[in-house]
Design a protein around this motif. Structure first.
Motif, PDB file in Angstrom:
ATOM      1  N   GLY A  19       0.951  -1.306   0.288  1.00 60.47           N
ATOM      2  CA  GLY A  19       0.145   0.304   0.263  1.00 60.47           C
ATOM      3  C   GLY A  19       1.689   1.576   0.282  1.00 60.47           C
ATOM      4  N   ILE A  20       0.114   2.274  -1.107  1.00 61.67           N
ATOM      5  CA  ILE A  20       1.304   3.813  -0.751  1.00 61.67           C
ATOM      6  C   ILE A  20      -0.031   4.866  -0.720  1.00 61.67           C
ATOM      7  N   LEU A  21       0.478   5.400  -0.022  1.00 59.01           N
ATOM      8  CA  LEU A  21       0.181   6.956  -0.019  1.00 59.01           C
ATOM      9  C   LEU A  21      -0.028   8.123  -0.005  1.00 59.01           C
ATOM     10  N   GLY A  22      -0.566   8.286  -1.015  1.00 52.50           N
ATOM     11  CA  GLY A  22       0.007   9.786  -1.549  1.00 52.50           C
ATOM     12  C   GLY A  22       0.160   9.295  -3.380  1.00 52.50           C
ATOM     13  N   GLN A  23      -0.558   9.794  -4.236  1.00 48.86           N
ATOM     14  CA  GLN A  23      -0.273   9.848  -5.586  1.00 48.86           C
ATOM     15  C   GLN A  23       0.021  10.604  -5.988  1.00 48.86           C
ATOM     16  N   TYR A  80       0.331  10.830 -18.977  1.00 52.27           N
ATOM     17  CA  TYR A  80       1.259   9.270 -18.913  1.00 52.27           C
ATOM     18  C   TYR A  80       1.427   8.349 -18.245  1.00 52.27           C
ATOM     19  N   LEU A  81       1.721   8.407 -17.216  1.00 52.59           N
ATOM     20  CA  LEU A  81       2.306   8.364 -16.430  1.00 52.59           C
ATOM     21  C   LEU A  81       1.495   6.891 -15.304  1.00 52.59           C
ATOM     22  N   ILE A  82      -0.050   8.262 -15.771  1.00 48.08           N
ATOM     23  CA  ILE A  82      -1.486   7.072 -14.993  1.00 48.08           C
ATOM     24  C   ILE A  82      -1.420   5.814 -15.908  1.00 48.08           C
ATOM     25  N   ILE A  83      -1.267   6.510 -16.929  1.00 52.80           N
ATOM     26  CA  ILE A  83      -1.733   5.449 -18.101  1.00 52.80           C
ATOM     27  C   ILE A  83      -0.954   4.597 -17.765  1.00 52.80           C
ATOM     28  N   LEU A  84       0.289   4.108 -18.091  1.00 55.67           N
ATOM     29  CA  LEU A  84       2.069   3.514 -17.711  1.00 55.67           C
ATOM     30  C   LEU A  84       1.346   2.799 -16.002  1.00 55.67           C
ATOM     31  N   ALA A  85       0.543   3.616 -15.404  1.00 55.74           N
ATOM     32  CA  ALA A  85       0.231   2.736 -14.016  1.00 55.74           C
ATOM     33  C   ALA A  85      -0.531   1.926 -14.419  1.00 55.74           C
ATOM     34  N   LYS A  86      -1.761   2.315 -14.686  1.00 56.79           N
ATOM     35  CA  LYS A  86      -3.040   1.044 -15.122  1.00 56.79           C
ATOM     36  C   LYS A  86      -2.923   0.621 -16.009  1.00 56.79           C
ATOM     37  N   GLU A  87      -2.176   0.102 -16.816  1.00 58.22           N
ATOM     38  CA  GLU A  87      -1.757  -0.267 -18.000  1.00 58.22           C
ATOM     39  C   GLU A  87      -0.500  -1.098 -16.815  1.00 58.22           C
ATOM     40  N   ALA A  88      -0.045  -0.836 -15.847  1.00 59.75           N
ATOM     41  CA  ALA A  88       1.033  -2.356 -14.832  1.00 59.75           C
ATOM     42  C   ALA A  88       0.438  -2.385 -13.874  1.00 59.75           C
ATOM     43  N   LYS A  89      -1.470  -2.483 -13.841  1.00 55.22           N
ATOM     44  CA  LYS A  89      -2.275  -2.981 -12.844  1.00 55.22           C
ATOM     45  C   LYS A  89      -2.629  -2.306 -11.877  1.00 55.22           C
ATOM     46  N   ILE A  90      -1.544  -1.028 -11.750  1.00 55.35           N
ATOM     47  CA  ILE A  90      -1.809  -0.699  -9.939  1.00 55.35           C
ATOM     48  C   ILE A  90      -2.993  -0.392  -9.936  1.00 55.35           C
ATOM     49  N   SER A 148     -10.154  13.591  -5.666  1.00 55.69           N
ATOM     50  CA  SER A 148     -10.401  12.614  -6.915  1.00 55.69           C
ATOM     51  C   SER A 148      -9.790  12.666  -7.715  1.00 55.69           C
ATOM     52  N   ILE A 149      -8.795  12.980  -8.441  1.00 56.15           N
ATOM     53  CA  ILE A 149      -7.790  12.510  -9.787  1.00 56.15           C
ATOM     54  C   ILE A 149      -6.386  12.611  -8.843  1.00 56.15           C
ATOM     55  N   PRO A 150      -5.572  11.455  -9.690  1.00 51.72           N
ATOM     56  CA  PRO A 150      -4.535  11.394  -8.969  1.00 51.72           C
ATOM     57  C   PRO A 150      -3.495  12.524  -9.643  1.00 51.72           C
ATOM     58  N   ALA A 151      -1.691  12.861  -8.872  1.00 48.38           N
ATOM     59  CA  ALA A 151      -0.866  13.334  -9.452  1.00 48.38           C
ATOM     60  C   ALA A 151      -1.751  15.165  -9.714  1.00 48.38           C
ATOM     61  N   ARG A 152      -2.143  15.302  -8.523  1.00 42.25           N
ATOM     62  CA  ARG A 152      -3.675  17.194  -8.147  1.00 42.25           C
ATOM     63  C   ARG A 152      -1.700  17.286  -8.374  1.00 42.25           C
ATOM     64  N   LYS A 153      -1.113  17.676  -7.839  1.00 45.34           N
ATOM     65  CA  LYS A 153      -0.337  18.791  -7.352  1.00 45.34           C
ATOM     66  C   LYS A 153       1.112  18.890  -8.517  1.00 45.34           C
ATOM     67  N   PHE A 190      -5.280   2.456  -8.484  1.00 42.95           N
ATOM     68  CA  PHE A 190      -5.777   3.422  -7.698  1.00 42.95           C
ATOM     69  C   PHE A 190      -6.841   3.533  -6.816  1.00 42.95           C
ATOM     70  N   VAL A 191      -7.237   4.167  -5.717  1.00 39.22           N
ATOM     71  CA  VAL A 191      -8.476   4.851  -4.837  1.00 39.22           C
ATOM     72  C   VAL A 191      -8.345   5.754  -4.442  1.00 39.22           C
ATOM     73  N   ASN A 192      -9.482   6.790  -5.090  1.00 44.35           N
ATOM     74  CA  ASN A 192      -9.051   8.210  -5.102  1.00 44.35           C
ATOM     75  C   ASN A 192     -10.572   8.314  -3.829  1.00 44.35           C
ATOM     76  N   ASP A 193     -10.384   9.315  -3.214  1.00 44.91           N
ATOM     77  CA  ASP A 193     -11.455  10.181  -2.246  1.00 44.91           C
ATOM     78  C   ASP A 193     -11.852   9.521  -1.082  1.00 44.91           C
ATOM     79  N   GLU A 194     -10.312   9.358  -0.605  1.00 48.29           N
ATOM     80  CA  GLU A 194     -10.047   8.034   0.660  1.00 48.29           C
ATOM     81  C   GLU A 194      -9.381   8.852   2.041  1.00 48.29           C
ATOM     82  N   ASN A 195      -9.554   8.947   2.782  1.00 49.40           N
ATOM     83  CA  ASN A 195      -9.061   9.891   3.380  1.00 49.40           C
ATOM     84  C   ASN A 195      -8.673   9.275   4.746  1.00 49.40           C
ATOM     85  N   PHE A 196      -7.742   8.983   4.774  1.00 45.01           N
ATOM     86  CA  PHE A 196      -6.242   8.331   6.219  1.00 45.01           C
ATOM     87  C   PHE A 196      -6.658   9.110   6.908  1.00 45.01           C
TER      88      PHE A 196
END
Length: 391
Positions: A4-8, A109-119, A35-40, A121-127
């Protein structure tokens, strides 16, 4: 193995990609409250994404440990890795950008690579919290509980709150007994004791010298933007971070050399020779009318033009050493990076917690920060690489 990784952000996404490249059978999940990855990432480099720098020195980072990690995975290795992934770059001086000059295209592009690698993504969830149970890490969010074999904190800190920056995760780690070094805004405008409103929105190229307790700490030439209550611009951002890194000091001043191409004698001679060339102030030949008037008044000159010899000397002195006294740095909301965070002594050389087994920390959540120019993204990538290769 479930990881598990906290932070997209940069460190989280790059870590996931590195891990899957090393072992495609790993089960990797990245959790984020946005709600979306890599926002920052979308806001970096004025939207162009300055992702690395080929010039690293002892001032680039706040710690030798951080610099060593980046040196081990420097700009050449970052470029080589991106090229293997089909991402190409271009350079502007020492700064390296995606060839597209688009942070959004780079992130997509990074997000596409990640999803193709079957990573996953869980969004809208406060730790909310975590605990260790039977050699597993149980992570609780606002919606559910996750069980992982290893868990990585890559969630950043509380700069740029409008992009999701927050200290909530650091507060949680402090509750778990981690030593947290004081959080301060870095890479931000500064407020000065001296009034700057009359020069608001004026831009000048200057050699900037940061002096802390009468000792020259940092020098850089770049563009300075005058704000209604202080100074801004990349070089000022860097001064703000270096000031934040200084634990205790009595006084910090920023000296602007507004004519760095000329020595004092040269600029004095030029001003003297052209003092009566026109009915305009001789300063108008160097600066905008607004800036010229500001300099004249701050030099204590009442005459509007045709200055006396002693007045020319005062103006020349002001041009070569326009001093401003540091009052405070702008808030976290206006900062690009946080100075401070989890003390580096809380992790080993492979970023594993010394306090808890199978807990790791990388990126900005640690007390690790760099100057403007791609240094912080480099740290995020390099720390992710260091962890991934030793997992």
């Amino acid at each position: 193995m479930r990881i598990g990784i906290l932070g997209q952000g940069v460190s989280g996404i790059f870590l996931a990609l590195f891990l899957k490249n090393n072992n495609k059978d790993l089960d990797v999940t990245i959790i984020d409250k946005n709600s979306i990855p890599a926002r920052k990432l979308l806001n970096t480099g004025n939207g162009r994404c300055n992702l690395a720098n080929s010039d690293i020195n002892e001032k680039s980072y706040n710690s030798p440990f951080v610099k060593n990690v980046v040196d081990a995975f420097n700009s050449e290795k970052i470029i080589e890795t991106l090229n293997k992934w089909g991402i190409f770059t271009r350079n502007f001086n020492t700064c390296i950008y995606p060839y597209s000059l688009s942070a959004r295209s780079f992130a997509d592009y990074l997000i596409i690579l990640a999803k193709e690698a079957k990573i996953k993504f869980v969004n809208d969830e406060n730790f909310l919290d975590y605990h260790l149970e039977n050699n597993k890490i149980i992570v609780e969010t606002s919606k559910k509980k996750f069980t992982f074999d290893k868990f990585v904190f890559a969630s950043g800190s509380n700069s740029a709150s409008f992009l999701g920056g927050s200290s909530s995760v650091i507060n949680c780690l402090e509750k778990h007994g981690y030593k947290i070094n004081t959080l301060k805004p870095g890479l931000a405008p500064i407020r000065t004791i001296e009034l700057t409103k009359n020069a608001e929105n004026q831009k000048v190229k200057a050699k900037v010298t940061l002096i802390i307790d009468k000792k020259v700490i940092y020098e850089e030439t770049g563009e300075v933007l005058f704000k209604k209550d202080g100074l801004s611009g990349i070089v000022i951002f860097n001064c703000a971070s270096i000031i934040a890194r200084s634990s205790k000091f009595k006084k910090a001043t920023i000296s602007l050399d507004l004519v760095p191409e000329y020595s004092f004698d040269e600029i004095y001679k030029i001003l003297l020779e052209h003092n009566s060339t026109s009915k305009c102030s001789v300063l108008n030949g160097f600066f905008t009318k607004t800036m010229s008037e500001y300099i004249r008044k701050e030099a204590g000159i009442k005459n509007l033009s045709s200055f006396t010899t002693s007045e020319i000397k005062k103006i020349a002195q002001k041009l070569k050493n326009f001093e401003f006294t540091y009052k405070e740095t702008y808030s976290f909301e206006n900062s690009q990076v946080t100075v401070g965070g989890v003390d580096l002594n809380q992790i080993n050389e492979n970023f594993e917690s010394k306090k808890e087994k199978n807990i790791y920390l990388i990126g900005e959540i640690l007390d690790a920060d760099g100057l403007c120019g791609g240094y912080n993204i480099m740290w995020a990538i390099a720390s992710a690489n260091q962890l991934a290769k030793n997992f």
